[in-house]
Design an enzyme around this catalytic site. Structure first.
Site, PDB file in Angstrom:
ATOM      1  N   ASP A  42       0.847  -1.187   0.000  1.00 23.93           N
ATOM      2  CA  ASP A  42       0.000   0.000   0.000  1.00 23.93           C
ATOM      3  C   ASP A  42       0.888   1.245   0.000  1.00 23.93           C
ATOM      4  O   ASP A  42       1.881   1.299   0.721  1.00 23.93           O
ATOM      5  CB  ASP A  42      -0.905  -0.017   1.239  1.00 23.93           C
ATOM      6  CG  ASP A  42      -2.034   0.986   1.164  1.00 23.93           C
ATOM      7  OD1 ASP A  42      -1.745   2.195   1.077  1.00 23.93           O
ATOM      8  OD2 ASP A  42      -3.197   0.560   1.218  1.00 23.93           O
ATOM      9  N   ASN A 100     -13.484  -3.179   2.849  1.00 23.70           N
ATOM     10  CA  ASN A 100     -14.569  -2.205   2.934  1.00 23.70           C
ATOM     11  C   ASN A 100     -15.467  -2.273   1.701  1.00 23.70           C
ATOM     12  O   ASN A 100     -14.972  -2.432   0.582  1.00 23.70           O
ATOM     13  CB  ASN A 100     -13.988  -0.787   3.039  1.00 23.70           C
ATOM     14  CG  ASN A 100     -13.049  -0.634   4.206  1.00 23.70           C
ATOM     15  OD1 ASN A 100     -13.305  -1.132   5.293  1.00 23.70           O
ATOM     16  ND2 ASN A 100     -11.936   0.049   3.995  1.00 23.70           N
ATOM     17  N   GLN A 110     -14.955   2.629   1.780  1.00 27.63           N
ATOM     18  CA  GLN A 110     -14.378   2.256   0.492  1.00 27.63           C
ATOM     19  C   GLN A 110     -14.173   3.516  -0.346  1.00 27.63           C
ATOM     20  O   GLN A 110     -15.116   4.282  -0.577  1.00 27.63           O
ATOM     21  CB  GLN A 110     -15.283   1.273  -0.254  1.00 27.63           C
ATOM     22  CG  GLN A 110     -14.669   0.761  -1.543  1.00 27.63           C
ATOM     23  CD  GLN A 110     -15.556  -0.247  -2.276  1.00 27.63           C
ATOM     24  OE1 GLN A 110     -16.739  -0.396  -1.977  1.00 27.63           O
ATOM     25  NE2 GLN A 110     -14.978  -0.936  -3.236  1.00 27.63           N
ATOM     26  N   HIS A 151     -10.884  -5.007  -3.042  1.00 25.51           N
ATOM     27  CA  HIS A 151      -9.526  -5.233  -2.558  1.00 25.51           C
ATOM     28  C   HIS A 151      -9.583  -5.545  -1.068  1.00 25.51           C
ATOM     29  O   HIS A 151     -10.503  -5.144  -0.375  1.00 25.51           O
ATOM     30  CB  HIS A 151      -8.607  -4.035  -2.827  1.00 25.51           C
ATOM     31  CG  HIS A 151      -9.071  -2.743  -2.247  1.00 25.51           C
ATOM     32  ND1 HIS A 151     -10.125  -2.019  -2.765  1.00 25.51           N
ATOM     33  CD2 HIS A 151      -8.614  -2.020  -1.202  1.00 25.51           C
ATOM     34  CE1 HIS A 151     -10.300  -0.914  -2.061  1.00 25.51           C
ATOM     35  NE2 HIS A 151      -9.397  -0.897  -1.093  1.00 25.51           N
ATOM     36  N   HIS A 156      -7.246  -5.403   2.439  1.00 22.69           N
ATOM     37  CA  HIS A 156      -6.045  -4.910   3.103  1.00 22.69           C
ATOM     38  C   HIS A 156      -5.487  -6.001   4.009  1.00 22.69           C
ATOM     39  O   HIS A 156      -6.236  -6.636   4.759  1.00 22.69           O
ATOM     40  CB  HIS A 156      -6.376  -3.706   3.994  1.00 22.69           C
ATOM     41  CG  HIS A 156      -6.819  -2.503   3.250  1.00 22.69           C
ATOM     42  ND1 HIS A 156      -5.969  -1.464   2.953  1.00 22.69           N
ATOM     43  CD2 HIS A 156      -8.030  -2.153   2.741  1.00 22.69           C
ATOM     44  CE1 HIS A 156      -6.634  -0.531   2.306  1.00 22.69           C
ATOM     45  NE2 HIS A 156      -7.892  -0.923   2.163  1.00 22.69           N
TER      46      HIS A 156
END
Length: 136
Positions: free
Chosen positions: A32, A88, A95, A101, A103
């Site tokens: 990230d 999310n 989101q 996606h 995390h």
């Protein structure tokens, strides 16, 4: 199918460079760019799905298997003592990029807790009503 103009589609499919930790035919795992902790990564499907509601069931199983594989690797290589898996769906849930996606946030003993909430205190009757609404 790729989302036209979707930045995560472009990253997942190698059109935009990333710090890739893992890649196979269906997924790319990247670091990230705004990490919560050292090693914070994202699992990105190469196909475009806006959120969990659109993600096919078989992909759900694949994502969780990949999350476990990466979590084990991070524990071994980074020495993290915990792991948050965060996913999310929708703006009200936080989101900001509408491409599914997950995390992977490694946790360390000396770090703060970033995924938390204040527990509510619903009555037994309220819990029963909610259960009946969902299951009914």
């Amino acid at each position: 199918m790729r989302g036209e103009g979707c930045i995560f589609c472009k990253i997942a499919n190698g059109e935009i460079p990333s710090n890739t930790l893992y890649e196979d035919e269906g997924y790319r795992v990247i670091l990230d760019l705004g990490p919560a902790t050292k090693g914070h990564a994202l699992i990105l499907p190469k196909e475009h799905y806006a959120n969990l509601y659109e993600l096919p069931d078989e992909n759900c199983a694949e994502v969780l298997k990949l999350a476990k594989k990466m979590a084990v690797r991070m524990k071994e290589k980074l020495g993290c003592t915990g792991m948050n898996l965060v996913q999310n769906n929708g703006e009200s849930a936080g989101q900001t990029v509408h491409h599914f996606h997950m995390h992977l946030i490694p946790r360390y003993d000396d770090g703060s807790r970033i995924v938390s909430w204040t527990p509510g205190e619903p009555s037994a009757e309220e819990l029963a009503r909610i259960r009946d609404t969902i299951c009914g």
